[in-house]
Write a protein that holds these residues in place. Structure first.
Motif, PDB file in Angstrom:
ATOM      1  N   MET A 147      33.563  40.978  46.341  1.00 31.42           N
ATOM      2  CA  MET A 147      34.296  40.003  45.528  1.00 31.42           C
ATOM      3  C   MET A 147      35.625  39.678  46.201  1.00 31.42           C
ATOM      4  O   MET A 147      36.382  40.570  46.591  1.00 31.42           O
ATOM      5  CB  MET A 147      34.541  40.552  44.121  1.00 31.42           C
ATOM      6  CG  MET A 147      35.293  39.609  43.210  1.00 31.42           C
ATOM      7  SD  MET A 147      35.195  40.080  41.451  1.00 31.42           S
ATOM      8  CE  MET A 147      35.668  41.796  41.481  1.00 31.42           C
ATOM      9  N   HIS A 194      41.039  45.594  38.165  1.00 29.53           N
ATOM     10  CA  HIS A 194      39.860  45.771  39.020  1.00 29.53           C
ATOM     11  C   HIS A 194      40.068  46.765  40.159  1.00 29.53           C
ATOM     12  O   HIS A 194      39.091  47.158  40.800  1.00 29.53           O
ATOM     13  CB  HIS A 194      39.441  44.420  39.631  1.00 29.53           C
ATOM     14  CG  HIS A 194      39.165  43.347  38.633  1.00 29.53           C
ATOM     15  ND1 HIS A 194      38.052  43.359  37.821  1.00 29.53           N
ATOM     16  CD2 HIS A 194      39.870  42.228  38.308  1.00 29.53           C
ATOM     17  CE1 HIS A 194      38.065  42.285  37.037  1.00 29.53           C
ATOM     18  NE2 HIS A 194      39.160  41.592  37.306  1.00 29.53           N
ATOM     19  N   GLY A 222      41.082  47.487  44.003  1.00 30.16           N
ATOM     20  CA  GLY A 222      40.726  46.641  45.127  1.00 30.16           C
ATOM     21  C   GLY A 222      41.609  46.858  46.334  1.00 30.16           C
ATOM     22  O   GLY A 222      42.485  47.729  46.364  1.00 30.16           O
ATOM     23  N   PRO A 275      36.825  45.106  45.617  1.00 30.60           N
ATOM     24  CA  PRO A 275      37.285  43.718  45.575  1.00 30.60           C
ATOM     25  C   PRO A 275      38.438  43.514  46.567  1.00 30.60           C
ATOM     26  O   PRO A 275      39.285  44.398  46.737  1.00 30.60           O
ATOM     27  CB  PRO A 275      37.771  43.555  44.130  1.00 30.60           C
ATOM     28  CG  PRO A 275      37.072  44.611  43.363  1.00 30.60           C
ATOM     29  CD  PRO A 275      36.898  45.765  44.292  1.00 30.60           C
TER      30      PRO A 275
END
Length: 281
Positions: A1, A18, A20, A41
């Motif tokens: 992502m 999230h 990342g 991500p």
């Protein structure tokens, strides 16, 4: 992502939600994919204007973590930043200097990160943001080891802060590699000096990189340099025992013994050159 937030606030929110991997210039990130593909991500912050500004305030100079090496070289910074600018000119090619960022260099935390010794001599602090707020800490405390920092998984380095009290320092940077350009350092030295009205060294700061897991100041050497008035006095002060804190390694670029010997020579040369630059004799 792949995520591309529109603001620093949005980037902080994405990181909190999230997790990342943050990228700015990507000059370390993309080559690293060959060894370890990224599964988290990816949050691109390269375009965030909030992170690229360079501001000269009355007490602090604030360099946004997203400022590129080319932007740092072009910025109207005091002469105390000459060593950092010299380091910036030797970080990769012009293309790398146009993309690579100072914040990325620090967060990558390589022992060979050329920006670290000059910033250590300027008593730089790191500004860090998260959903919990802002915090700052000295650069010497931010980098904890080889590729290790004090950064939590939900935090973003937003700026490097340098006190204006360092403005009158004369600074110098010297790097040793296997060739002149496009090379990872075998050893690099940053020097900052201030002389008193009589020409003696009143403030001395010596930092060495690529000779330990973390670049470091040499406090014992700094102390004995205070009061030196001539190049010969400086040469006498730079003794191998005053570099004992270094812990160089053997690798494909150089042996530990070579690094230690080279560091002693480079330190002496860099201090003498910086002393001459500041008006010494």
């Amino acid at each position: 992502m792949f995520l591309q937030p529109a603001s620093l606030h949005a980037a902080i929110d994405l990181l909190a939600q999230h997790g990342g991997r943050l990228i700015a210039g990507g000059t370390d990130f993309f080559p690293g994919l060959a060894q370890a593909p990224e599964t988290r991500p990816v949050i691109n912050i390269a375009h965030l204007a909030e992170l690229s500004a360079i501001t000269l305030g009355p007490d602090l100079i604030r360099i946004g973590a997203g400022a590129t090496w080319s932007e740092i070289v072009a910025a109207p910074l005091p002469g105390s930043f000459d060593a950092l600018k010299a380091a910036a000119r030797e970080i990769g090619s012009i293309q790398i200097q146009n993309r690579g960022t100072i914040g990325g260099n620090l967060c990558n935390a390589s022992p060979a990160a050329d920006s670290v010794p000059p910033l250590l001599t300027l008593d730089a602090r790191i500004e860090i943001a998260s959903a919990r707020g802002l915090r700052t800490l000295p650069l010497a405390d931010f980098i904890r080891g080889n590729r290790q920092t004090d950064l939590a998984t939900d935090e973003i380095v937003t700026a490097i802060l340098v006190p204006r009290a360092a403005d009158d320092l004369a600074t110098y940077f010297l790097k040793l590699g296997t060739r002149r350009y496009l090379v990872i350092s075998i050893a690099m030295i940053a020097i900052a000096l201030r002389r008193d009205a009589d020409g003696a060294i009143a403030d001395a700061r010596v930092a060495i990189g690529s000779c330990s897991a973390v670049a470091q100041r040499l406090g014992d050497l700094e102390k004995v340099l205070i009061g030196c008035r001539t190049v010969s006095e400086i040469a006498a002060a730079v003794k191998p025992g005053r570099l004992a804190a270094l812990s160089p390694i053997d690798d494909v670029r150089a042996t530990a013994t070579y690094r230690r010997d080279a560091a002693a020579t480079l330190v002496r040369r860099a201090i003498q050159d910086c002393f001459a630059k500041s008006g010494g004799a």
